[in-house]
Design an enzyme around this catalytic site. Structure first.
Site, PDB file in Angstrom:
ATOM      1  N   CYS A  20      -4.540  -1.630  -1.977  1.00  0.00           N
ATOM      2  CA  CYS A  20      -4.593  -0.197  -2.270  1.00  0.00           C
ATOM      3  C   CYS A  20      -5.574  -0.007  -3.424  1.00  0.00           C
ATOM      4  CB  CYS A  20      -3.196   0.290  -2.658  1.00  0.00           C
ATOM      5  SG  CYS A  20      -3.166   2.018  -3.177  1.00  0.00           S
ATOM      6  N   ASP A  61       0.869  -1.181   0.000  1.00  0.00           N
ATOM      7  CA  ASP A  61       0.000   0.000   0.000  1.00  0.00           C
ATOM      8  C   ASP A  61       0.905   1.230   0.000  1.00  0.00           C
ATOM      9  OD1 ASP A  61      -2.464   1.496   0.179  1.00  0.00           O
ATOM     10  OD2 ASP A  61      -1.936   1.940   2.240  1.00  0.00           O
ATOM     11  N   SER A  62       0.287   2.395  -0.201  1.00  0.00           N
ATOM     12  CA  SER A  62       1.064   3.637  -0.154  1.00  0.00           C
ATOM     13  C   SER A  62       1.474   3.985   1.280  1.00  0.00           C
ATOM     14  CB  SER A  62       0.229   4.776  -0.729  1.00  0.00           C
ATOM     15  OG  SER A  62      -0.949   4.915   0.037  1.00  0.00           O
ATOM     16  N   CYS A  69     -10.959   2.963  -0.581  1.00  0.00           N
ATOM     17  CA  CYS A  69      -9.542   3.198  -0.285  1.00  0.00           C
ATOM     18  C   CYS A  69      -9.267   2.441   1.009  1.00  0.00           C
ATOM     19  CB  CYS A  69      -9.300   4.691  -0.104  1.00  0.00           C
ATOM     20  SG  CYS A  69      -7.706   5.070   0.659  1.00  0.00           S
ATOM     21  N   THR A  70      -8.175   1.692   1.041  1.00  0.00           N
ATOM     22  CA  THR A  70      -7.931   0.815   2.201  1.00  0.00           C
ATOM     23  C   THR A  70      -7.564   1.590   3.468  1.00  0.00           C
ATOM     24  OG1 THR A  70      -5.687   0.496   1.376  1.00  0.00           O
ATOM     25  CG2 THR A  70      -7.314  -1.219   0.862  1.00  0.00           C
ATOM     26  N   HIS A  71      -7.304   2.882   3.341  1.00  0.00           N
ATOM     27  CA  HIS A  71      -7.086   3.683   4.549  1.00  0.00           C
ATOM     28  C   HIS A  71      -8.402   3.908   5.317  1.00  0.00           C
ATOM     29  CE1 HIS A  71      -3.111   4.683   2.984  1.00  0.00           C
ATOM     30  NE2 HIS A  71      -2.845   5.363   4.086  1.00  0.00           N
ATOM     31  N   TYR A 117      -0.765   8.231  -2.894  1.00  0.00           N
ATOM     32  CA  TYR A 117      -0.813   7.862  -4.314  1.00  0.00           C
ATOM     33  C   TYR A 117      -2.065   8.459  -4.966  1.00  0.00           C
ATOM     34  CZ  TYR A 117       2.676   4.019  -3.829  1.00  0.00           C
ATOM     35  OH  TYR A 117       3.803   3.261  -3.639  1.00  0.00           O
ATOM     36  N   GLY A 118      -3.085   8.647  -4.146  1.00  0.00           N
ATOM     37  CA  GLY A 118      -4.416   8.920  -4.672  1.00  0.00           C
ATOM     38  C   GLY A 118      -4.638  10.308  -5.229  1.00  0.00           C
ATOM     39  N   GLU A 128      -2.906   8.758   8.088  1.00  0.00           N
ATOM     40  CA  GLU A 128      -1.446   8.611   8.205  1.00  0.00           C
ATOM     41  C   GLU A 128      -0.906   9.397   9.407  1.00  0.00           C
ATOM     42  OE1 GLU A 128       0.990   6.834   6.365  1.00  0.00           O
ATOM     43  OE2 GLU A 128      -0.741   5.802   5.506  1.00  0.00           O
TER      44      GLU A 128
HETATM   45  N1  DGL Z   1      -4.763   2.998   0.607  1.00  0.00           N
HETATM   46  C1  DGL Z   1      -4.684   3.690  -0.671  1.00  0.00           C
HETATM   47  C2  DGL Z   1      -5.910   3.355  -1.488  1.00  0.00           C
HETATM   48  O1  DGL Z   1      -6.537   2.349  -1.180  1.00  0.00           O
HETATM   49  C3  DGL Z   1      -4.416   5.129  -0.395  1.00  0.00           C
HETATM   50  C4  DGL Z   1      -4.040   5.892  -1.566  1.00  0.00           C
HETATM   51  C5  DGL Z   1      -3.245   7.117  -1.272  1.00  0.00           C
HETATM   52  O2  DGL Z   1      -2.088   6.968  -0.910  1.00  0.00           O
HETATM   53  O3  DGL Z   1      -3.764   8.194  -1.516  1.00  0.00           O
HETATM   54  O4  DGL Z   1      -6.273   4.003  -2.421  1.00  0.00           O
END
Ligand code: DGL
Length: 275
Positions: free
Chosen positions: A73, A10-11, A186-188, A42-43, A152
């Site tokens: 991610c 993941d990011s 988004c997994t966050h 990343y998003g 984060e």
């Molecule tokens: N967990 C990433 C996702 O599922 C986060 C992307 C990000 O870093 O913005 O999209």
């Protein structure tokens, strides 16, 4: 049978939502986790940059001899071109199709909300996949770019006033539309699921994309006869591309006893971006 570890990327710490589920359903498996904390988010980036980062992340995991790669991610999953993914010579899953499957199983009204990063929403991938499987589905999507930095930075408690205010603004159109199911694309976002649930109201089913991907990975490994035959608890190794201390602090809040506390920093830019 295969005793090599499962690779998760993941990011940042969002992929821990998949790790939490893996620890629950596959407690004997070793896990190698990479969070690209030096380059998160990343998003908000272009498809070219996300693809470049994702291939470096995958090459790092392959270098650790993983038996499969889970792109935990949403942004990576919805951005990597299918033509590239088809060339992968290793078991791979992203979050999109398992999450859509879980959402369609949960929804009665077929009014489904999707929240994710700006890059994921721009691809239209969730909406396309939902409508491909159920043309009657009504999909309401919203980008929530502030959620990733909030998570984060540890703004994750259920009563956090800042995150609550942001969530109320982002989620208002989805509430108004009356969705009965909300994809946390988004997994966050599952890290703040209790807060999101409070804002949406108790009746809305929240679909955790990290959990859906982990459940899918378990099925895939079983089908391919790639599960470990060990009967002792698996080991987790965590790698990041920036300060390990910050990651360790926030990860331990999220994973609790599932977090072993060993985090190492690596230089991700040394890895190739070709497969
Ligand atoms: N967990 C990433 C996702 O599922 C986060 C992307 C990000 O870093 O913005 O999209």
């Amino acid at each position: 049978m295969d005793n090599r570890p499962i690779g998760v990327l993941d990011s940042g710490m969002g992929g821990l939502t998949a790790v939490r589920e893996l620890l629950r359903v596959l407690p004997h498996e070793d896990i190698v986790y990479f969070g690209d904390t030096g380059r998160v988010p990343y998003g908000t980036r272009s498809a070219e940059i996300v693809t470049h980062y994702a291939l470096q992340d995958i090459n790092f995991l392959l270098g650790r001899q993983v038996k499969m790669v889970i792109a935990a991610c949403g942004t990576v999953t919805t951005t990597l071109p299918d033509s590239l993914v088809r060339r992968f010579q290793f078991p791979y899953t992203g979050v999109l199709s398992p999450t859509v499957e879980a959402a369609l199983a949960a929804s009665r009204s077929r009014k489904i909300g999707v929240i994710a990063t700006a890059t994921t929403i721009r691809t239209g991938a969730y909406e396309r996949e939902l409508k491909k499987r159920d043309p009657e589905a009504e999909v309401i999507s919203a980008a929530c770019p502030l959620f990733v930095p909030l998570v984060e930075n540890g703004f994750v408690e259920r009563d956090n006033k800042v995150t609550r205010l942001v969530a109320e603004q982002y989620l208002a159109p989805l509430k108004e539309a009356g969705v009965d199911t909300l994809i946390l694309g988004c997994t966050h976002y599952p890290v703040i699921a209790p807060l999101i649930g409070d804002v949406m109201g108790g009746k809305v089913a929240l679909i955790d994309s990290g959990r859906a991907a982990a459940d899918h990975a378990r099925r895939l490994l079983a089908e391919e006869n790639l599960l470990t035959d060990r009967k002792t608890a698996g080991k987790c190794s965590y790698f990041v591309s920036d300060a390990p201390e910050d990651f360790a602090r926030n990860a331990s809040i999220f994973l609790g006893e599932g977090f072993c506390g060993e985090v190492a920093r690596i230089e991700i830019t040394n890895y190739p971006d070709t497969i």
